[in-house]
Design an enzyme around this catalytic site. Sequence first.
Site, mmCIF file in Angstrom:
data_model
loop_
_atom_site.group_PDB
_atom_site.id
_atom_site.type_symbol
_atom_site.label_atom_id
_atom_site.label_comp_id
_atom_site.label_asym_id
_atom_site.label_seq_id
_atom_site.Cartn_x
_atom_site.Cartn_y
_atom_site.Cartn_z
ATOM 1 N N LYS A 13 0.878 -1.146 -0.094
ATOM 2 C CA LYS A 13 0.029 0.213 -0.184
ATOM 3 C C LYS A 13 0.961 1.173 0.034
ATOM 4 O O LYS A 13 0.558 2.025 -0.941
ATOM 5 C CB LYS A 13 -0.839 0.060 1.328
ATOM 6 C CG LYS A 13 -1.816 -1.371 1.613
ATOM 7 C CD LYS A 13 -2.693 -1.045 2.639
ATOM 8 C CE LYS A 13 -1.937 -1.267 3.870
ATOM 9 N NZ LYS A 13 -1.286 -2.651 4.196
ATOM 10 N N ARG A 88 -9.458 0.816 9.134
ATOM 11 C CA ARG A 88 -8.880 -0.390 9.797
ATOM 12 C C ARG A 88 -10.038 -1.584 10.077
ATOM 13 O O ARG A 88 -9.645 -2.559 10.398
ATOM 14 C CB ARG A 88 -7.990 -0.227 10.523
ATOM 15 C CG ARG A 88 -6.522 -0.910 10.783
ATOM 16 C CD ARG A 88 -5.821 -1.082 9.588
ATOM 17 N NE ARG A 88 -4.616 -1.392 9.860
ATOM 18 C CZ ARG A 88 -3.428 -0.724 9.434
ATOM 19 N NH1 ARG A 88 -3.443 0.095 8.969
ATOM 20 N NH2 ARG A 88 -2.250 -1.611 9.959
ATOM 21 N N ARG A 127 11.906 -5.580 5.033
ATOM 22 C CA ARG A 127 11.493 -4.006 4.561
ATOM 23 C C ARG A 127 12.748 -3.261 5.334
ATOM 24 O O ARG A 127 12.917 -3.309 6.561
ATOM 25 C CB ARG A 127 10.185 -3.654 5.054
ATOM 26 C CG ARG A 127 9.921 -2.160 4.961
ATOM 27 C CD ARG A 127 8.686 -1.843 4.961
ATOM 28 N NE ARG A 127 7.847 -2.346 6.285
ATOM 29 C CZ ARG A 127 6.485 -1.999 6.334
ATOM 30 N NH1 ARG A 127 5.937 -1.660 5.472
ATOM 31 N NH2 ARG A 127 6.040 -2.621 7.440
ATOM 32 N N ARG A 160 11.368 -1.182 10.600
ATOM 33 C CA ARG A 160 10.486 -0.682 11.687
ATOM 34 C C ARG A 160 10.382 -1.804 12.937
ATOM 35 O O ARG A 160 10.548 -2.990 12.887
ATOM 36 C CB ARG A 160 9.090 -0.812 11.233
ATOM 37 C CG ARG A 160 8.762 0.581 10.538
ATOM 38 C CD ARG A 160 7.547 0.446 9.473
ATOM 39 N NE ARG A 160 6.205 -0.416 9.971
ATOM 40 C CZ ARG A 160 5.136 -0.504 9.134
ATOM 41 N NH1 ARG A 160 5.097 0.453 8.019
ATOM 42 N NH2 ARG A 160 4.125 -0.839 9.649
ATOM 43 N N ARG A 171 -0.254 -9.119 13.694
ATOM 44 C CA ARG A 171 -0.642 -8.012 12.693
ATOM 45 C C ARG A 171 -1.562 -8.582 11.669
ATOM 46 O O ARG A 171 -2.672 -8.276 11.163
ATOM 47 C CB ARG A 171 0.281 -7.151 11.976
ATOM 48 C CG ARG A 171 0.985 -6.048 12.766
ATOM 49 C CD ARG A 171 2.206 -5.551 12.545
ATOM 50 N NE ARG A 171 2.297 -4.912 11.255
ATOM 51 C CZ ARG A 171 3.410 -4.650 10.372
ATOM 52 N NH1 ARG A 171 4.448 -5.249 10.823
ATOM 53 N NH2 ARG A 171 3.258 -4.102 9.309
HETATM 54 P P1 AP5 Z 1 4.834 -1.442 1.849
HETATM 55 O O1 AP5 Z 1 4.553 -0.737 0.695
HETATM 56 O O2 AP5 Z 1 5.539 -0.954 2.835
HETATM 57 O O3 AP5 Z 1 3.584 -2.389 2.345
HETATM 58 P P2 AP5 Z 1 2.201 -1.686 2.941
HETATM 59 O O4 AP5 Z 1 0.980 -2.666 2.718
HETATM 60 O O5 AP5 Z 1 2.346 -0.446 3.167
HETATM 61 O O6 AP5 Z 1 2.208 -2.529 4.616
HETATM 62 P P3 AP5 Z 1 2.556 -1.821 6.094
HETATM 63 O O7 AP5 Z 1 3.418 -2.774 7.000
HETATM 64 O O8 AP5 Z 1 3.051 -0.518 5.980
HETATM 65 O O9 AP5 Z 1 0.968 -2.124 6.243
HETATM 66 P P4 AP5 Z 1 0.536 -2.014 7.701
HETATM 67 O O10 AP5 Z 1 -1.036 -1.635 7.295
HETATM 68 O O11 AP5 Z 1 0.666 -3.110 8.315
HETATM 69 O O12 AP5 Z 1 1.089 -0.716 8.639
HETATM 70 P P5 AP5 Z 1 0.649 0.578 8.981
HETATM 71 O O13 AP5 Z 1 1.905 1.542 9.135
HETATM 72 O O14 AP5 Z 1 -0.599 0.804 8.461
HETATM 73 O O15 AP5 Z 1 5.620 -2.832 1.315
HETATM 74 C C1 AP5 Z 1 6.287 -3.673 2.077
HETATM 75 C C2 AP5 Z 1 7.811 -4.107 1.744
HETATM 76 O O16 AP5 Z 1 7.394 -5.057 0.626
HETATM 77 C C3 AP5 Z 1 8.689 -3.164 1.595
HETATM 78 O O17 AP5 Z 1 9.937 -3.674 1.623
HETATM 79 C C4 AP5 Z 1 8.564 -3.041 -0.245
HETATM 80 O O18 AP5 Z 1 9.694 -2.520 -0.627
HETATM 81 C C5 AP5 Z 1 8.289 -4.507 -0.677
HETATM 82 N N1 AP5 Z 1 7.323 -4.433 -1.793
HETATM 83 C C6 AP5 Z 1 6.272 -3.659 -2.158
HETATM 84 N N2 AP5 Z 1 5.797 -3.949 -3.301
HETATM 85 C C7 AP5 Z 1 6.425 -4.886 -3.835
HETATM 86 C C8 AP5 Z 1 6.529 -5.697 -4.725
HETATM 87 N N3 AP5 Z 1 5.477 -5.760 -5.872
HETATM 88 N N4 AP5 Z 1 7.565 -6.822 -5.097
HETATM 89 C C9 AP5 Z 1 8.487 -7.142 -4.397
HETATM 90 N N5 AP5 Z 1 8.479 -6.144 -3.051
HETATM 91 C C10 AP5 Z 1 7.510 -5.246 -2.803
HETATM 92 O O19 AP5 Z 1 0.291 0.274 10.565
HETATM 93 C C11 AP5 Z 1 1.221 -0.079 11.432
HETATM 94 C C12 AP5 Z 1 0.733 0.046 12.967
HETATM 95 O O20 AP5 Z 1 -0.087 1.333 13.051
HETATM 96 C C13 AP5 Z 1 -0.727 -0.899 13.034
HETATM 97 O O21 AP5 Z 1 -0.420 -2.321 13.316
HETATM 98 C C14 AP5 Z 1 -1.356 -0.165 14.243
HETATM 99 O O22 AP5 Z 1 -0.889 -0.450 15.410
HETATM 100 C C15 AP5 Z 1 -1.287 1.209 13.606
HETATM 101 N N6 AP5 Z 1 -2.204 1.737 13.057
HETATM 102 C C16 AP5 Z 1 -2.107 2.461 11.686
HETATM 103 N N7 AP5 Z 1 -3.455 2.747 11.278
HETATM 104 C C17 AP5 Z 1 -4.277 2.253 12.049
HETATM 105 C C18 AP5 Z 1 -5.773 2.561 12.239
HETATM 106 N N8 AP5 Z 1 -6.202 2.983 11.161
HETATM 107 N N9 AP5 Z 1 -6.451 2.314 13.258
HETATM 108 C C19 AP5 Z 1 -5.515 1.635 14.413
HETATM 109 N N10 AP5 Z 1 -4.397 1.344 14.160
HETATM 110 C C20 AP5 Z 1 -3.606 1.697 13.321
#
Ligand code: AP5
Length: 215
Positions: A13, A88, A127, A160, A171
């Site tokens: 994402k 979420r 990552r 991270r 997660r």
């Molecule tokens: P990346 O693009 O970083 O993936 P992502 O889908 O953004 O993954 P996240 O881990 O950031 O999502 P998340 O939803 O767990 O985290 P968030 O920060 O929202 O890609 C991942 C890796 O793959 C990278 O190394 C990239 O280079 C690689 N990659 C990408 N595409 C590729 C491809 N096509 N081929 C090969 N490699 C590829 O949330 C973190 C925490 O914050 C949550 O656990 C929660 O505690 C809190 N939080 C955030 N939002 C909320 C909410 N709305 N409500 C409550 N808690 C929340």
Amino acid sequence: MRLVLLGAPGGGKGTQAKKLIEKYGIPQISTGDILRASVAAGTPLGKEAKSYMDKGELVPDSVVIGLVKERVAQDDCKKGYILDGFPRNIAQAEVLDKVLAEMGSPLSTALLIDVDKDVLMKRLTGRRTCKNCQQMYNVYFSAPKKDGVCDKCGGELFQRDDDKEETIKKRLDVYDAQTAPLMDYYKKKGILKSVKGTGSIDEIFNQVCNIVEGK
Ligand code: AP5
């Protein structure tokens, strides 16, 4: 374009959102990034959020919803925005719909980036992110030229805190239980689209662009 990106942790994402910002000039609203910035700044909100994030749990709705409400009302969101990591759960989605209806600007698309579970663990444990410019790398799929150093700006790369195997498992469970039901939610509203999130980042991006442009 008022877009929600849906998908499991590690689905890509953030990666696709960064490319959308460049192409369409609209902001990314990543609740994860906002929360991590608050943690790094040591604010009261950051201190509260950290305890949930370190366990792989969702931060309470009361905290996150307020952040997003404020953000979508800002001037730079008038042309549109990309919501990444929000909503979420169903409660967050319902509040978002209500707020946007009051503003007269409902969501245009909820786009699922669909990736099989077995790929996600490697994506997340591999990552690395630049502290300075936030460029993302992956030690398995797109490693930087020099270990721990950003190719783009020479900044230091970090891993991270929640990208540890045990936290990732939690997660993924939280995603299945609380976030995956959003697919049905948006399907019923007629705005759900999906794209396969495996293949090259650019190939996926082409498909994403076709969808958001309604091609
Ligand atoms: P990346 O693009 O970083 O993936 P992502 O889908 O953004 O993954 P996240 O881990 O950031 O999502 P998340 O939803 O767990 O985290 P968030 O920060 O929202 O890609 C991942 C890796 O793959 C990278 O190394 C990239 O280079 C690689 N990659 C990408 N595409 C590729 C491809 N096509 N081929 C090969 N490699 C590829 O949330 C973190 C925490 O914050 C949550 O656990 C929660 O505690 C809190 N939080 C955030 N939002 C909320 C909410 N709305 N409500 C409550 N808690 C929340």
